[in-house]
Design an enzyme around this catalytic site. Structure first.
Site, PDB file in Angstrom:
ATOM      1  CG  ASN A  62      48.599  -6.572  -6.421  1.00  0.00           C
ATOM      2  OD1 ASN A  62      49.326  -5.879  -7.122  1.00  0.00           O
ATOM      3  ND2 ASN A  62      47.759  -7.444  -6.926  1.00  0.00           N
ATOM      4  CG  ASN A  65      52.438 -16.388  -0.070  1.00  0.00           C
ATOM      5  OD1 ASN A  65      52.216 -17.593   0.002  1.00  0.00           O
ATOM      6  ND2 ASN A  65      53.516 -15.841   0.442  1.00  0.00           N
ATOM      7  CB  ALA A  66      52.330 -20.244  -3.426  1.00  0.00           C
ATOM      8  CE1 TYR A  68      47.011 -18.956  -5.280  1.00  0.00           C
ATOM      9  CE2 TYR A  68      44.637 -19.187  -5.520  1.00  0.00           C
ATOM     10  CZ  TYR A  68      45.918 -19.403  -6.006  1.00  0.00           C
ATOM     11  OH  TYR A  68      46.105 -20.030  -7.198  1.00  0.00           O
ATOM     12  CB  CYS A  73      45.522  -4.847  -1.044  1.00  0.00           C
ATOM     13  SG  CYS A  73      44.180  -6.032  -1.077  1.00  0.00           S
ATOM     14  CD  GLU A  75      44.260  -0.586  -2.285  1.00  0.00           C
ATOM     15  OE1 GLU A  75      44.951  -1.637  -2.346  1.00  0.00           O
ATOM     16  OE2 GLU A  75      43.200  -0.435  -2.924  1.00  0.00           O
ATOM     17  CB  CYS A 114      39.419  -5.065  -0.672  1.00  0.00           C
ATOM     18  SG  CYS A 114      40.728  -5.242   0.560  1.00  0.00           S
ATOM     19  CB  CYS A 117      42.429  -1.783   1.661  1.00  0.00           C
ATOM     20  SG  CYS A 117      43.656  -2.981   1.103  1.00  0.00           S
TER      21      CYS A 117
HETATM   22  N1  THU Z   1      43.944  -5.855  -4.855  1.00  0.00           N
HETATM   23  C1  THU Z   1      44.621  -4.753  -4.417  1.00  0.00           C
HETATM   24  O1  THU Z   1      45.851  -4.770  -4.270  1.00  0.00           O
HETATM   25  N2  THU Z   1      43.889  -3.634  -4.150  1.00  0.00           N
HETATM   26  C2  THU Z   1      42.553  -3.489  -4.374  1.00  0.00           C
HETATM   27  O2  THU Z   1      42.010  -2.410  -4.146  1.00  0.00           O
HETATM   28  C3  THU Z   1      41.793  -4.633  -4.886  1.00  0.00           C
HETATM   29  C4  THU Z   1      42.513  -5.910  -5.017  1.00  0.00           C
HETATM   30  C5  THU Z   1      44.730  -7.051  -5.203  1.00  0.00           C
HETATM   31  C6  THU Z   1      44.564  -8.241  -4.303  1.00  0.00           C
HETATM   32  C7  THU Z   1      44.951  -9.367  -5.229  1.00  0.00           C
HETATM   33  O3  THU Z   1      46.361  -9.492  -5.254  1.00  0.00           O
HETATM   34  C8  THU Z   1      44.490  -8.903  -6.596  1.00  0.00           C
HETATM   35  O4  THU Z   1      44.340  -7.492  -6.495  1.00  0.00           O
HETATM   36  C9  THU Z   1      43.178  -9.513  -7.063  1.00  0.00           C
HETATM   37  O5  THU Z   1      42.202  -9.407  -6.090  1.00  0.00           O
END
Ligand code: THU
Length: 163
Positions: A62, A65-66, A68, A73, A75, A114, A117
């Site tokens: 993941n 970024n400032a 948000y 993610c 994936e 999520c 993704c």
């Molecule tokens: N996040 C992922 O990279 N993959 C997931 O399957 C769930 C959430 C990241 C997004 C964000 O940077 C942090 O986890 C918290 O939500």
């Protein structure tokens, strides 16, 4: 009127030690990769590692970024890398792990992708005409294996709907 339903089965393993060797190696890579995530805001470090049809391994983390919502993610960062490096080569299996660095948090339960993704995974399954297997787990503990990502997004919107 008739009722329809949807169900799917997935595999549950007690630990990485019960997985076949190639899956165990991929999950170990995802766990290690998670530690290199850029997650200064959530402190929730996610790592993904995938094996492609050509045998290559690609990773993703993941990238926050400032501002948000600009964050991406693990994936989708993996899918973008894979698609940029090997545009014509399908992702066969993707392992996803995480380490929640927030105080007292535990990271021993699988997380699953999520909604955004899931939509992206379904897109690439369609693009490469190949199911993407998912291996989901935390830094330790149980492991879920799902035979194709689209199981996680029933009745999805795809390119077929644009025709
Ligand atoms: N996040 C992922 O990279 N993959 C997931 O399957 C769930 C959430 C990241 C997004 C964000 O940077 C942090 O986890 C918290 O939500």
């Amino acid at each position: 009127m008739k009722k329809s339903n949807y169900k799917f089965e997935f595999e549950v393993y007690d630990s990485i030690n019960d997985l076949p060797e190639t899956d165990a190696k991929l999950l170990a890579k995802a766990r290690k990769t998670a530690e290199t995530a850029y997650a200064p805001y959530s402190h929730f470090f996610v790592g993904a590692a995938a094996i492609l049809k050509n045998g290559k391994t690609v990773t993703g983390t993941n990238q926050e970024n400032a501002s948000y919502p600009v964050s991406i993610c693990a994936e989708r960062s993996l899918l973008s890398s894979a698609s940029a490096l090997y545009p014509e080569v399908a992702v066969e299996t993707m392992a996803i792990s995480y380490h929640n660095h927030n105080n007292n948090a535990i990271s021993n339960r699988p997380i699953s992708p999520c909604g955004m993704c899931r939509q992206s995974l379904v897109e690439y399954e369609g693009r490469w005409k190949n199911p993407i297997r998912l291996i989901l787990s935390g830094i330790d503990g149980k492991v879920y294996v799902i035979s194709k990502a689209s199981h996680l997004l029933p009745l999805s919107f795809t390119s077929e709907d644009l025709k």
